[in-house]
Write an enzyme that holds these catalytic residues in place. Sequence first.
Site, PDB file in Angstrom:
ATOM      1  N   GLU A 197       0.784  -1.233   0.000  1.00 55.12           N
ATOM      2  CA  GLU A 197       0.000   0.000   0.000  1.00 55.12           C
ATOM      3  C   GLU A 197       0.820   1.290   0.000  1.00 55.12           C
ATOM      4  O   GLU A 197       0.361   2.309  -0.518  1.00 55.12           O
ATOM      5  CB  GLU A 197      -0.929  -0.002   1.222  1.00 55.12           C
ATOM      6  CG  GLU A 197      -2.053  -1.017   1.151  1.00 55.12           C
ATOM      7  CD  GLU A 197      -3.056  -0.701   0.039  1.00 55.12           C
ATOM      8  OE1 GLU A 197      -3.329   0.475  -0.229  1.00 55.12           O
ATOM      9  OE2 GLU A 197      -3.553  -1.675  -0.572  1.00 55.12           O
ATOM     10  N   SER A 476     -50.810 -26.564  33.705  1.00 57.86           N
ATOM     11  CA  SER A 476     -50.561 -27.275  34.972  1.00 57.86           C
ATOM     12  C   SER A 476     -49.237 -26.915  35.634  1.00 57.86           C
ATOM     13  O   SER A 476     -48.944 -27.426  36.718  1.00 57.86           O
ATOM     14  CB  SER A 476     -50.606 -28.786  34.722  1.00 57.86           C
ATOM     15  OG  SER A 476     -51.897 -29.158  34.291  1.00 57.86           O
TER      16      SER A 476
END
Length: 786
Positions: A197, A476
């Site tokens: 780069e 229940s």
Amino acid sequence: MTERIRTGRQPAKKGKQRNGKAKKGGFWKKLFKLTALLLVIGGVLFVGYASKLDIEVTERFEGKKWAIPAKVYAQPLELFSTRRINVKQLVQQLDQLGYQSVSYVERAGQYHQKGNVVTLKTRGFQFDDGYEEPVLIKVLFRNKQIQKVTDQIGQETLARLEPQLIGGIYPASNEDRLLTKLEQLPETFIPALLAVEDRNYYDHWGVSPKSIARAFYINFKTGRAVQGGSTLTQQLVKNLYLSNERSLKRKANEAIMAGLLDFHYDKDEILETYINEVFLGQQGKRAIHGFGLASQFFFGQPINELSAEKVALLVGMVKGPSQYNPRRKPEKALKRRNLVLKVMAQQGVITEQEANQAQQKPLGVVKHSKVQMNHYYAYLDLVKRQLKRDYDEENLTSQGLRIFTNLDPIVQQQAQESLTDTLKKVRKSNQKHKALQGAMVVTAPGSGDVLAVVGDRKAGYTGFNRAVDAQRHIGSLIKPIVFLSALTEPEQYTLATFVDDSKVSIKTQDGQLWEPDNFDHKSHGTVPLHEALAKSYNLATAKIGLTIGVEKVLQLLKTLGADQDFPAYPSSLLGAVAMSPVEVATVYQTLAGGGFKVPLRTIRAVLDAEGKPLQRYPLAIQQVVPTEYVHLLQYVMQEVMREGTGRRAYRLLNNKVRVAGKTGTSNDQRDSWFAGYSEDYLAVVWMGHDDNKPTPVTGSSGALRVWSDFMFNVNPKSLQPKVPDQVHYVWVDEISGMLANESCAGARYLPFIKGSEPQEESSCIVRHQPRRRGSKVVDWFRTLFR
């Protein structure tokens, strides 16, 4: 006269000449002055403009550069002898953490498995209770658990792996990054980055005329933009301060600001900022910034462990993160990586031989499933709700907080698999119920730690969190609360008390008749109280609850952990109250804890970005129900599993393992529930349709199947209840309810609050009859609490 005239003209002529020269000299002078003035004005304006940019550059660079999201971690996997985990589960965890399988372990983050022995070197990590250095250990397994953990010199030890990163809390920009220092990078990284780069990075002043000229020449020659002349500093300026706008003004600003940045700051400081700023990928809304996070995202490894070919891949992606995405475009990414490797060799970063070898290797990118942050969405959702009570949004999304949770990745995965697999089987045999959904919550009974939360049949679903937000009738599941209310009145109710399971008819306040029925549409006459709960008889439950009082039952439900006020309707006694799976888990947590209420805990501790503790979430215990009453209830909840509606669980579970639980089915089978626990796990499961349509399953045939599969796979510890001082056991004749002895046929060994046990003796005590059918059951209960 003539002379006068001549004489008079000559001066005029000379004057004209002087004026012309004066005018000519004045023009250049004026031009010079004007130019100078313009230059001064331009210089002043430029200095003013540059000063403005300078302020912008320094303020951002010296202040908080980024909003760092909070990082959320699972609990670390602790390795010690007797730990109930098998080789496969450990290797799976190592893979999840990005450990590399090697033939010989040399470095942190590597492991080697041979049969029942796993050798590994942990990574150093800042845990919530301090930093731990990497250690080399050997883990030996036997019978689905760890037999021994030894250190490098063969001494027995214990160790833990670094916790798995399971998510984050992101700022509005959704940018995510893992701050990385230069010294944390592999040796090849910076040379490789600069070689590709910006080769003159340490020589230029932020802008490189040479690079610009070269790029201009190449672009002019090819007739299109094939090369950029931007330095790393310019790239950083563009990303950090500017937009992607293509204009001369933006380019000019970029150059000025790059120069200013280079003037003010050290090259390494600028480079480190670049390494943390660069954009390298996208995961949904989450933007992956910086090489540190990109390493975790693509390879599942810390960046310091990357090999040359992985370094080359990340460096190569800078040119085009989307274009060279290794998951979506592997061929392009491979080509780009190999080109970078070639450049690295040309620039002497690695040798030609190393480059050739590296080019032969695969990309090494992990699958999405290993790093998908939203894989734990339902759990994270619960964590965020708790965090938002203690922290504001700004701190959570920008301060880089580190959140340590109680999520157990192994338990979470097993819970999700058990729910998903069972739902698939149910849907396969009931094609009309393809939309059947489910949720599950798993906790540690002793501490209230939330180990797993499943909010959908699909792992990683980020929509409606059923575990937290689905309010459904619990059926229940409320019966243990009704019976516990009765047992707190031992002068009226004991486990041996006979209760009436016959028709009930109540006129409600709106004039309607409430006439419940048993699931099998039968009345069972007079039955012992413990049997009524074990077999989940509605009629007996309703009569007990009406005698005790609906308000008292609902108040107890709230005392145990329900977080709402329920209207006191008779139907509430049979579960016509809506609760979420998390809320149910809170209630059952108190039952499993022997009457001690422990708030559910998703978070262990919060640390700041530097690892300093900000807050801990200690265990908070409050006794809300006397232990002796809960002990009686726990007895019956084990009977549920052995003889009642939960007995299906023992098709999978080892018969020696003691567990307690209760099934739940709402009206018209709209909801299938199961809540139960062992010594180390409490799990609540819900199944149903989002639109509340009836399902093809009951609590026993639906949710219990999920629970049983989960418990079978996590290899739970058997319940080890302690008998409170106020409780003692006696043999009771099941038929008469009188005292019996071990020799009496059908006698049951039941717990009683001292003073409430039967006083009369059954005739069988005298006769000493031999055992009849049913004595097998008696023998099983006899061993329960010894």
